[in-house]
Design a protein around this motif. Structure first.
Motif, PDB file in Angstrom:
ATOM      1  N   TYR A  72       0.833  -1.206   0.000  1.00  0.00           N
ATOM      2  CA  TYR A  72       0.000   0.000   0.000  1.00  0.00           C
ATOM      3  C   TYR A  72       0.872   1.263   0.000  1.00  0.00           C
ATOM      4  O   TYR A  72       0.594   2.220  -0.740  1.00  0.00           O
ATOM      5  CB  TYR A  72      -0.906  -0.016   1.229  1.00  0.00           C
ATOM      6  CG  TYR A  72      -1.713   1.243   1.404  1.00  0.00           C
ATOM      7  CD1 TYR A  72      -2.841   1.484   0.629  1.00  0.00           C
ATOM      8  CD2 TYR A  72      -1.347   2.210   2.354  1.00  0.00           C
ATOM      9  CE1 TYR A  72      -3.580   2.643   0.779  1.00  0.00           C
ATOM     10  CE2 TYR A  72      -2.076   3.362   2.516  1.00  0.00           C
ATOM     11  CZ  TYR A  72      -3.201   3.575   1.724  1.00  0.00           C
ATOM     12  OH  TYR A  72      -3.927   4.721   1.887  1.00  0.00           O
ATOM     13  N   SER A  73       1.928   1.238   0.804  1.00  0.00           N
ATOM     14  CA  SER A  73       2.817   2.403   0.864  1.00  0.00           C
ATOM     15  C   SER A  73       3.513   2.621  -0.467  1.00  0.00           C
ATOM     16  O   SER A  73       3.690   3.762  -0.913  1.00  0.00           O
ATOM     17  CB  SER A  73       3.851   2.221   1.973  1.00  0.00           C
ATOM     18  OG  SER A  73       3.224   2.067   3.226  1.00  0.00           O
ATOM     19  N   MET A  75       2.391   1.769  -3.425  1.00  0.00           N
ATOM     20  CA  MET A  75       1.414   2.295  -4.380  1.00  0.00           C
ATOM     21  C   MET A  75       1.133   3.775  -4.129  1.00  0.00           C
ATOM     22  O   MET A  75       0.973   4.560  -5.064  1.00  0.00           O
ATOM     23  CB  MET A  75       0.126   1.478  -4.298  1.00  0.00           C
ATOM     24  CG  MET A  75       0.271   0.038  -4.749  1.00  0.00           C
ATOM     25  SD  MET A  75      -1.243  -0.921  -4.496  1.00  0.00           S
ATOM     26  CE  MET A  75      -2.380  -0.042  -5.561  1.00  0.00           C
ATOM     27  N   ARG A  76       1.070   4.167  -2.857  1.00  0.00           N
ATOM     28  CA  ARG A  76       0.795   5.562  -2.531  1.00  0.00           C
ATOM     29  C   ARG A  76       1.982   6.469  -2.829  1.00  0.00           C
ATOM     30  O   ARG A  76       1.820   7.629  -3.208  1.00  0.00           O
ATOM     31  CB  ARG A  76       0.421   5.683  -1.045  1.00  0.00           C
ATOM     32  CG  ARG A  76      -0.952   5.194  -0.689  1.00  0.00           C
ATOM     33  CD  ARG A  76      -2.033   6.099  -1.272  1.00  0.00           C
ATOM     34  NE  ARG A  76      -1.866   7.478  -0.864  1.00  0.00           N
ATOM     35  CZ  ARG A  76      -2.404   8.002   0.223  1.00  0.00           C
ATOM     36  NH1 ARG A  76      -3.162   7.245   1.007  1.00  0.00           N
ATOM     37  NH2 ARG A  76      -2.215   9.262   0.524  1.00  0.00           N
ATOM     38  N   SER A  77       3.185   5.952  -2.624  1.00  0.00           N
ATOM     39  CA  SER A  77       4.384   6.781  -2.745  1.00  0.00           C
ATOM     40  C   SER A  77       5.021   6.718  -4.124  1.00  0.00           C
ATOM     41  O   SER A  77       6.013   7.410  -4.361  1.00  0.00           O
ATOM     42  CB  SER A  77       5.412   6.371  -1.695  1.00  0.00           C
ATOM     43  OG  SER A  77       5.801   5.016  -1.878  1.00  0.00           O
ATOM     44  N   SER A  78       4.506   5.887  -5.025  1.00  0.00           N
ATOM     45  CA  SER A  78       5.133   5.758  -6.340  1.00  0.00           C
ATOM     46  C   SER A  78       5.120   7.095  -7.086  1.00  0.00           C
ATOM     47  O   SER A  78       6.132   7.489  -7.680  1.00  0.00           O
ATOM     48  CB  SER A  78       4.428   4.676  -7.156  1.00  0.00           C
ATOM     49  OG  SER A  78       3.057   4.988  -7.300  1.00  0.00           O
ATOM     50  N   ARG A  79       4.003   7.800  -7.058  1.00  0.00           N
ATOM     51  CA  ARG A  79       3.933   9.096  -7.731  1.00  0.00           C
ATOM     52  C   ARG A  79       4.818  10.123  -7.034  1.00  0.00           C
ATOM     53  O   ARG A  79       5.476  10.934  -7.684  1.00  0.00           O
ATOM     54  CB  ARG A  79       2.486   9.594  -7.779  1.00  0.00           C
ATOM     55  CG  ARG A  79       2.358  10.982  -8.392  1.00  0.00           C
ATOM     56  CD  ARG A  79       0.922  11.340  -8.700  1.00  0.00           C
ATOM     57  NE  ARG A  79       0.785  12.710  -9.157  1.00  0.00           N
ATOM     58  CZ  ARG A  79       1.067  13.128 -10.367  1.00  0.00           C
ATOM     59  NH1 ARG A  79       1.514  12.272 -11.264  1.00  0.00           N
ATOM     60  NH2 ARG A  79       0.905  14.400 -10.712  1.00  0.00           N
ATOM     61  N   SER A 531      -1.811  17.650   0.520  1.00  0.00           N
ATOM     62  CA  SER A 531      -2.323  16.376   1.025  1.00  0.00           C
ATOM     63  C   SER A 531      -2.369  16.363   2.550  1.00  0.00           C
ATOM     64  O   SER A 531      -2.852  15.401   3.133  1.00  0.00           O
ATOM     65  CB  SER A 531      -1.444  15.231   0.516  1.00  0.00           C
ATOM     66  OG  SER A 531      -0.100  15.425   0.908  1.00  0.00           O
TER      67      SER A 531
END
Length: 645
Positions: A72-73, A75-79, A531
């Motif tokens: 999850y981290s 996926m959230r931090s990829s951008r 954010s």
């Protein structure tokens, strides 16, 4: 019995061709059943095989939760990681340019040879990391060869024997090593380099007012705006939010504007110092939109283009122009081009005669030949945070400035109604609104508005034109593209989309005229567009770095590249939302017009010394010399045809 007979007869009447079809459907059904059975058996067998692993994994459920959390981290931090990599690339590009120029200047090369090569071999290097590195390696390899070739093996460390026979200033074309290193430092180690580095680590930071280097007085902007700390914002979303929320983040120019226009009285404020929610702001901005019309773009372009042509004719007719050995002339951009054009523009469009002149307290006449009064007022109102260094000079210049404007307004009012109606200047339009009984257009209001627009426009125009040329000369490939765009003919309707506007806006993104916009936060609030929420304490001077926001990779694609085709939304040169510059269309017709005339008539190259870079006296660019050479006759004929009415 009868129904049974009917069914039998119906069956007997079925054609014989249907029988094979029924047989095929039965075979397909059997085949599907076999396939489903095989798939079910494979699934059952796979479950039996992985059952021990699943049992082991479920027995250590904390590992399962950790893996899910890591996924999850990620996926959230990829951008976020992608955006950070773009910021890192932007800083690396700046650093490589700095390192390349530093190593270039560490080698002594005869400036005659380098200028000669620059004119005849324009660089076609792009702005990717690979091309920048390739250019860097090529320069490192070629510079020692140029070094020996230009001076000889025995004269590498000795003086140039041709120095005495040159026809130009030695300090400009033969800078010492210290001067060359100072040029590199001034060119690269700037606030923009520091902001690029800071963006890698922080989005915003707070500095107390008492910190050395900050040291802002609590009431530097009047009792209405006490300052206890500075909050610096680097991200675009924060910058735009501050500029959008005018109720929470107020403009602070009002008290100083009143000092300048009416010596401290509250009625002397100007648009830029008013809160956008006030009725006076709504009234004045409506009046000024009637005065500064968007359809003036074509006329302003014509005035600037014609004034540029006159400046070039005067420059070519001079006999005292410095030259280099290749026959190129030394053009002083501020003195030979920018100042004469701006003076002509103010006289013909604003209707204000220049140079301004007034009588000082001792009874002696003073004349402002070089826009010194404008510089003093701009420095005090918009630039000097504390105000101590600029207040005395600004108030002294304000007395003279107001005196001359009052006299010119009174003189204009004495004209006949016919002359006033035919005059198409800003001052004449203001007086016609006054005659029609428009509220807020008395003599004092006209003088205040003229002061604000003149002071807010003249100095930025001088600096930005020089900064645009500086950025274009630093990029020979882009300079050639701009020169081709300058020679393309335009219709009147196309002036709103001048092909050089993209080059001007992009050059100012790398060297903006106003790198930061500051606002005052009187009560505690929060920034919420990001954010996460971030509190802003009361009595904070918020420094919204629009120069940094225009390099935010989340909003600007590949910010390290010079791209003249970017959408206009990428730029924040003229503010945002309620306090967008009222004269931005006028400004963006004048600057491209001057650049267009310059590029269509001359090839340009940089002088190696400090004179070849914009040098400020105070806050105004006073020196910036470039080498110019007339283009071919065919190009000159095309350039002349583009300005024919």
């Amino acid at each position: 019995m009868a129904s049974h007979l009917i069914h039998s007869l119906a069956f007997m009447s079925v054609p014989s061709t249907i029988t094979p079809v029924l047989s095929i459907s039965e075979d397909l059904s059997s085949l599907v059943d076999v396939a489903l059975g095989s798939v079910g058996a494979w699934i059952e067998s796979s479950c039996q095989r992985i059952e021990p692993f699943v049992d082991a994994l479920l027995s250590h459920y904390e590992l399962l939760l950790l893996a899910a959390l890591l996924l999850y981290s990620l996926m959230r931090s990829s951008r976020m990681l992608f955006l950070y990599s773009l910021q890192l690339i932007e800083f690396i590009v700046r650093f490589l340019r700095f390192a390349g120029d530093l190593l270039t200047e560490l080698f002594w090369v005869n400036p005659r040879y380098r200028i000669h090569r620059e004119f005849r071999h324009r660089s076609q290097t792009g702005f990717s990391l690979v091309s920048i590195f390739t250019s860097f390696v090529r320069e490192v390899l070629l510079l020692p060869i140029d070094w020996i070739r230009s001076l000889g093996v025995n004269g590498v460390f000795g003086p140039d024997p041709l120095t005495e026979s040159k026809h130009y200033r030695k300090r400009a074309f033969y800078p010492s090593l210290l001067q060359r290193l100072l040029v590199v430092k001034n060119k690269h180690i700037t606030i923009y380099f520091v902001l690029s580095l800071m963006r890698l680590f922080v989005n915003r930071f707070t500095l107390p007012a008492w910190l050395p280097g900050v040291n802002i007085k609590e009431y530097s902007h009047g009792d209405e705006f006490p300052v206890m700390r500075q909050l610096h914002l680097l991200r675009r979303q924060d910058v735009e939010e501050v500029l959008e929320r005018s109720e929470d983040f107020c403009v602070v120019y009002g008290p100083r504007m009143c000092d300048v226009t009416k010596n401290g009285r509250s009625s002397g404020n100007f648009l830029l110092g008013m809160q956008s929610t006030s009725p006076t702001y709504t009234r004045d901005i409506s009046n000024m939109r009637l005065v500064f019309r968007r359809d003036d773009v074509h006329r302003c372009h014509r005035i600037a283009a014609d004034a540029s042509v006159d400046s070039f004719l005067a420059f070519e007719s001079r006999t005292d122009v410095l030259r280099d050995l290749d026959g190129s002339k030394v053009l002083s951009l501020p003195k030979d081009l920018v100042l004469p054009v701006i003076q002509s523009f103010i006289e013909k469009y604003f209707g204000v005669r220049l140079p301004m002149q007034a009588v000082n307290a001792e009874g002696a006449a003073e004349i402002d030949f070089n826009f010194v009064w404008f510089s003093h007022l701009f420095h005090y109102i918009f630039y000097d945070l504390n105000g101590d260094d600029s207040r005395e000079a600004a108030l002294a210049s304000a007395v003279l400035f107001n005196q001359d404007l009052d006299r010119q307004i009174a003189t204009a009012k004495q004209q006949s109604s016919t002359n006033l109606e035919s005059a198409n200047t800003v001052l004449a339009r203001c007086l016609r609104l006054q005659q029609s009984g428009t509220p807020g257009m008395d003599d004092l209001a006209i003088r205040i508005n003229l002061t604000g627009f003149l002071v807010g426009a003249v100095l930025p125009l001088i600096n930005t034109i020089c900064q645009v040329i500086d950025q274009l000369i630093s990029r020979p490939r882009i300079l050639e593209q701009a020169a081709k765009a300058a020679k393309s003919p335009m219709d009147g309707d196309q002036l709103f989309l001048n092909p050089l506007q993209g080059f001007v806006l992009e050059a100012l993104r790398f060297s903006p005229g106003d790198p930061v916009i500051y606002r005052h936060c009187k009560s505690r609030t929060e920034l919420v567009s990001a954010s996460y929420r971030s509190s802003v304490s009361a009595n904070t001077l918020v420094m919204a770095w629009n120069s940094s926001a225009m390099f935010d990779p989340k909003y600007v694609g590949q910010p390290w590249q010079f791209n003249p085709n970017r959408p206009s939304l990428d730029y924040l040169h003229f503010g945002h939302m309620s306090h967008v510059c009222a004269g931005k269309y006028i400004v963006m017709s004048v600057i491209p017009a001057i650049i267009q005339e310059l590029l269509s008539r001359y090839e340009m190259a940089r002088i190696p010394g400090t004179c070849g870079y914009p040098t400020k006296h105070g806050i105004t660019v006073s020196e910036f010399d470039v080498l110019v050479r007339p283009r071919s006759s065919d190009d000159l004929v095309k350039a002349i045809s583009t300005v024919t009415p």
